[in-house]
Design a protein around this motif. Structure first.
Motif, short mmCIF file in Angstrom:
data_model
loop_
_atom_site.label_atom_id
_atom_site.label_comp_id
_atom_site.label_asym_id
_atom_site.label_seq_id
_atom_site.Cartn_x
_atom_site.Cartn_y
_atom_site.Cartn_z
N THR A 101 15.04 5.40 40.18
CA THR A 101 15.46 6.46 41.04
C THR A 101 16.06 6.33 42.22
O THR A 101 16.84 7.20 42.87
N ILE A 123 5.64 9.32 45.97
CA ILE A 123 5.03 10.56 46.03
C ILE A 123 4.17 10.60 47.32
O ILE A 123 3.45 9.90 47.33
N GLU A 200 10.57 11.32 48.94
CA GLU A 200 10.27 12.24 47.62
C GLU A 200 11.11 13.48 47.61
O GLU A 200 11.68 14.14 46.51
N PRO A 201 11.88 13.91 48.69
CA PRO A 201 12.62 15.07 48.83
C PRO A 201 14.10 14.64 48.30
O PRO A 201 14.78 15.48 47.48
N ARG A 204 13.83 14.59 44.53
CA ARG A 204 13.92 15.95 43.95
C ARG A 204 15.52 16.45 43.79
O ARG A 204 15.68 17.16 43.01
N THR A 207 17.00 14.63 40.60
CA THR A 207 16.50 15.01 39.28
C THR A 207 16.96 16.44 39.28
O THR A 207 16.82 16.86 38.11
N ALA A 208 17.32 17.14 40.30
CA ALA A 208 18.08 18.61 40.08
C ALA A 208 19.29 18.49 39.49
O ALA A 208 19.72 19.44 38.90
N THR A 212 16.40 15.33 33.45
CA THR A 212 15.06 14.26 33.57
C THR A 212 14.01 14.45 32.82
O THR A 212 13.60 15.79 32.68
N ARG A 230 5.56 16.06 39.32
CA ARG A 230 6.39 16.31 40.75
C ARG A 230 7.66 15.52 40.75
O ARG A 230 8.32 15.18 41.84
N PHE A 231 8.27 15.48 39.47
CA PHE A 231 9.59 14.80 39.55
C PHE A 231 10.71 16.09 39.67
O PHE A 231 11.78 15.71 39.50
N GLY A 232 10.35 17.27 39.73
CA GLY A 232 11.25 18.38 39.75
C GLY A 232 11.92 18.44 38.50
O GLY A 232 13.10 19.13 38.40
N THR A 233 11.33 18.34 37.27
CA THR A 233 11.58 18.61 35.99
C THR A 233 10.62 19.27 35.07
O THR A 233 9.46 19.15 35.40
#
Length: 264
Positions: A101, A123, A200-201, A204, A207-208, A212, A230-233
């Motif tokens: 990541t 996280i 964390e931000p 995200r 992953t946007a 993912t 919490r991985f934005g997917t």
């Protein structure tokens, strides 16, 4: 084969042909944790698995930088050493997800698809599990590593994944040398709550941009299942049959999900 990256003599397993997949293991593993998965994918993909710096057969200098930023730079160095300049698929388990990541945040255009398996990637409200708290504590961490025995090691891995065989655990134990134990402490101490909150931000945002998939062995006592969300997917595959080490426990299920995701 091997590569020299940042002074690390990196062990590399490179099999198959097709779009490249880079597999990154976690703690206390080696590239072998992916063997069952790679056996099912190598006829369709170029499957590359490495031993992370200071783990398995990848000898690292004493001053190797385990900071979050450098984990991504290390992955970039591996790809450069392999002559891969196009986009790749990146699949990572446990602490391998930190390497993956971090690289994804810095180089989202270099990744076709990202897969993370039972990993917390900083996280913000994640609470360290028991062993992680021990390893992050000076002196106590060193004492725990110095006194770690085969029965304790076996119990810890079997607690995480009940279906791991003694053969699989003994293989990991064979690589759990005093040097690797010191590197585990360095890795766990390189990050803390402040880093969790800051990264964390950024994860995200990455992953946007990158397709993912999160896979999760639901019987994981070390990292709770709610983190999978919490991985934005929205793409999450859960395994009732597995604990923390899904790639080793249920490689047939992990491989099936990878095939669906990487070749939709």
């Amino acid at each position: 084969m091997s590569l020299i990256v940042q002074g690390v003599d990196v062990f590399v397993s490179d099999t198959g042909q097709g779009e490249p997949i880079l597999f990154l293991h976690g703690n206390p593993d080696s590239a072998e944790v992916w063997s069952g998965v790679i056996a099912r994918l190598q006829d369709r993909f170029r499957c590359i698995a490495i031993d992370l710096p200071g783990f398995g057969r990848s000898k690292a200098p004493d001053d190797f930088d385990y900071s979050v930023e450098n984990l991504g730079r290390f992955v970039n160095g591996v790809l450069e050493g392999l002559g891969i300049d196009g986009p790749i698929h990146l699949v990572a388990h446990d602490f391998g997800g930190a390497f993956a990541t971090s690289f994804a945040i810095a180089h989202p255009d270099r990744i076709r698809r990202l897969v993370v398996i039972n990993h917390m990637f900083y996280i913000a409200d994640y609470k360290w599990h028991f062993w992680a708290r021990i390893w992050r504590t000076p002196l106590i961490g060193e004492l725990s590593m110095r006194t770690m025995t085969w029965p304790t090691f076996r119990w810890s891995l079997r607690l995480g994944s009940k279906r791991l065989s003694d053969e699989q655990i003994r293989h990991a134990w064979g690589f759990f040398t005093p040097t690797v134990r010191r590197n585990v402490l360095k890795l766990y101490r390189a990050v803390g709550p402040a880093e969790f909150k800051a990264w964390e931000p950024r994860m995200r945002v990455a992953t946007a941009k990158i397709p993912t998939l999160v896979m999760w062995g639901l019987h994981d006592p070390y990292i709770p299942a709610w983190i999978a969300q919490r991985f934005g997917t929205t793409q999450v595959a859960s395994f009732q049959e597995s604990g923390h080490w899904a790639p080793a426990e249920v490689p047939e299920l992990v491989s099936a999900e990878l095939l669906k995701f990487l070749r939709p």
